[in-house]
Design a protein around this motif. Sequence first.
Motif, PDB file in Angstrom:
ATOM      1  N   TYR A   1       1.257  -0.728   0.026  1.00 32.19           N
ATOM      2  CA  TYR A   1       0.302  -0.028  -0.454  1.00 32.19           C
ATOM      3  C   TYR A   1       0.788   1.030  -0.354  1.00 32.19           C
ATOM      4  O   TYR A   1       0.254   2.301  -0.254  1.00 32.19           O
TER       5      TYR A   1
ATOM      6  N   GLY B   1     -11.006   3.726   9.408  1.00 32.22           N
ATOM      7  CA  GLY B   1     -10.163   3.773   8.142  1.00 32.22           C
ATOM      8  C   GLY B   1      -8.369   3.667   8.057  1.00 32.22           C
ATOM      9  O   GLY B   1      -8.301   4.598   6.320  1.00 32.22           O
TER      10      GLY B   1
ATOM     11  N   ASP C   1      -9.418   0.769  11.758  1.00 30.86           N
ATOM     12  CA  ASP C   1      -9.608   0.246   9.741  1.00 30.86           C
ATOM     13  C   ASP C   1     -10.239  -1.426  10.398  1.00 30.86           C
ATOM     14  O   ASP C   1      -9.769  -1.856  11.764  1.00 30.86           O
ATOM     15  N   ILE C   2     -10.925  -1.699   9.835  1.00 32.70           N
ATOM     16  CA  ILE C   2     -10.935  -3.602   8.974  1.00 32.70           C
ATOM     17  C   ILE C   2     -10.025  -4.112   8.886  1.00 32.70           C
ATOM     18  O   ILE C   2     -10.683  -5.498   9.421  1.00 32.70           O
TER      19      ILE C   2
ATOM     20  N   ASP D   1     -15.272  -2.114  12.998  1.00 31.80           N
ATOM     21  CA  ASP D   1     -15.739  -1.538  12.027  1.00 31.80           C
ATOM     22  C   ASP D   1     -16.218  -0.390  12.011  1.00 31.80           C
ATOM     23  O   ASP D   1     -17.470  -0.311  13.246  1.00 31.80           O
ATOM     24  N   ILE D   2     -16.325   1.184  11.477  1.00 32.47           N
ATOM     25  CA  ILE D   2     -16.803   2.104  11.374  1.00 32.47           C
ATOM     26  C   ILE D   2     -18.153   2.518  11.704  1.00 32.47           C
ATOM     27  O   ILE D   2     -18.316   3.465  11.428  1.00 32.47           O
TER      28      ILE D   2
ATOM     29  N   ASN E   1     -10.015   9.813   5.178  1.00 34.65           N
ATOM     30  CA  ASN E   1      -9.393   9.547   4.328  1.00 34.65           C
ATOM     31  C   ASN E   1      -9.116   8.523   3.290  1.00 34.65           C
ATOM     32  O   ASN E   1      -8.836   7.243   3.131  1.00 34.65           O
ATOM     33  N   MET E   2      -9.670   8.796   2.143  1.00 30.46           N
ATOM     34  CA  MET E   2     -10.287   7.573   0.835  1.00 30.46           C
ATOM     35  C   MET E   2     -10.719   6.748   1.213  1.00 30.46           C
ATOM     36  O   MET E   2     -10.259   5.187   1.742  1.00 30.46           O
TER      37      MET E   2
HETATM   38  C1  SAM Z   1      -8.026   3.506   1.010  1.00 29.48           C
HETATM   39  S1  SAM Z   1      -7.925   2.859   2.376  1.00 29.48           S
HETATM   40  C2  SAM Z   1      -7.232   4.711   2.968  1.00 29.48           C
HETATM   41  C3  SAM Z   1      -6.271   4.475   3.976  1.00 29.48           C
HETATM   42  C4  SAM Z   1      -5.898   5.468   4.673  1.00 29.48           C
HETATM   43  N1  SAM Z   1      -7.167   6.589   5.597  1.00 29.48           N
HETATM   44  C5  SAM Z   1      -5.233   5.966   3.928  1.00 29.48           C
HETATM   45  O1  SAM Z   1      -5.684   7.548   3.887  1.00 29.48           O
HETATM   46  O2  SAM Z   1      -4.162   6.093   3.806  1.00 29.48           O
HETATM   47  C6  SAM Z   1      -9.306   2.132   2.795  1.00 29.48           C
HETATM   48  C7  SAM Z   1      -9.529   1.830   4.665  1.00 29.48           C
HETATM   49  O3  SAM Z   1     -10.515   2.089   4.789  1.00 29.48           O
HETATM   50  C8  SAM Z   1     -10.764   0.633   5.389  1.00 29.48           C
HETATM   51  N2  SAM Z   1     -12.288  -0.012   5.915  1.00 29.48           N
HETATM   52  C9  SAM Z   1     -12.734  -0.079   4.825  1.00 29.48           C
HETATM   53  N3  SAM Z   1     -14.805  -0.216   5.078  1.00 29.48           N
HETATM   54  C10 SAM Z   1     -14.168  -0.117   7.087  1.00 29.48           C
HETATM   55  C11 SAM Z   1     -15.107  -0.498   7.440  1.00 29.48           C
HETATM   56  N4  SAM Z   1     -16.052  -0.845   7.795  1.00 29.48           N
HETATM   57  N5  SAM Z   1     -14.380  -0.090   8.765  1.00 29.48           N
HETATM   58  C12 SAM Z   1     -13.390   0.256   8.955  1.00 29.48           C
HETATM   59  N6  SAM Z   1     -12.210   0.319   8.253  1.00 29.48           N
HETATM   60  C13 SAM Z   1     -12.882  -0.057   6.709  1.00 29.48           C
HETATM   61  C14 SAM Z   1      -9.904  -0.565   4.925  1.00 29.48           C
HETATM   62  O4  SAM Z   1      -9.125  -1.453   5.558  1.00 29.48           O
HETATM   63  C15 SAM Z   1      -8.867   0.440   4.016  1.00 29.48           C
HETATM   64  O5  SAM Z   1      -7.575   0.607   5.181  1.00 29.48           O
END
Ligand code: SAM
Length: 251
Positions: free
Chosen positions: A32, A68, A89-90, A115-116, A132-133
């Motif tokens: 990543y 996340g 984060d999940i 889980d958010i 973010n994203m």
């Molecule tokens: C594109 S990454 C972004 C990570 C970080 N915020 C960044 O800016 O680099 C999306 C993240 O959201 C997390 N995510 C997705 N659905 C989620 C959920 N329901 N609960 C917690 N985390 C979640 C994923 O596991 C992943 O790490």
Amino acid sequence: LEVKNGTFLSYRRNYRRKEKYMALFDKSALTYDEWCQTPFGSFVDSLEKKLLFDISRPQKEEKALDLGCGTGISSLFLAEHGLDVVGIDISEKMLKKACEKARKQNRTINFIHGDIHHLPFPDETFDLVFANMVLEFVKEPDQVLTEALRVTKKGGRIVIGLIGKDSYFGKLYADKKENDPDSVFAHAHFFSFAEIETLSQEYFTKIYPGLYISQEEFTDVQKAWEKEEERKEKLDQKDASFIVGRWDKHL
Ligand SMILES: C[S@@+](CC[C@H](N)C(=O)[O-])C[C@H]1O[C@@H](n2cnc3c(N)ncnc32)[C@H](O)[C@@H]1O
């Protein structure tokens, strides 16, 4: 829920403890951060951080939540600015990476596995909530925002970074969504400006657009910043690849 510094604890509310849970981003954890080390990736990373910083105005000793948090990019950024940070984060694999990075950089950040859609925090806990994203990848973005607002203190703010749907990156990722079923974007939802504003109308404050250049036209950092400034003036905000929304929880 007990939170320990630099470690993460499972918060398995939505799936059974014995089930082997594979989060979508588990497979991306090891690679990543690599993109951020390429010249263009590093430019995008600094631009995103600048935009997020300008918009969120983080203050020392504030309590921040990074929804996340992934490999902890924003969590570390906020900790570097003196905030007291919790990341959630999940994906256990993404969190493991975040923990390793925090340990290496000697930062104390509480990382939680969860889980958010259901945040394990009391009402009005945080001054600043970041995502973010992330909203692109969740099942119920409205519920995530409702939870984010619940745990934000009165007078606090939520800052959400998103991929611009009609932009260069938006189209690139939409193409992956269409053509690559194994991509993390296979089930992603990209938000238009209108959709973002309706996420939580009562508290919505503003959208800030940025990132107007593509990988193909990138030559060096200096020129990229100049182009960015130029285009910000001229282009439509829907051309921005990165958009940040701010929601203020009124007193
Ligand atoms: C594109 S990454 C972004 C990570 C970080 N915020 C960044 O800016 O680099 C999306 C993240 O959201 C997390 N995510 C997705 N659905 C989620 C959920 N329901 N609960 C917690 N985390 C979640 C994923 O596991 C992943 O790490």
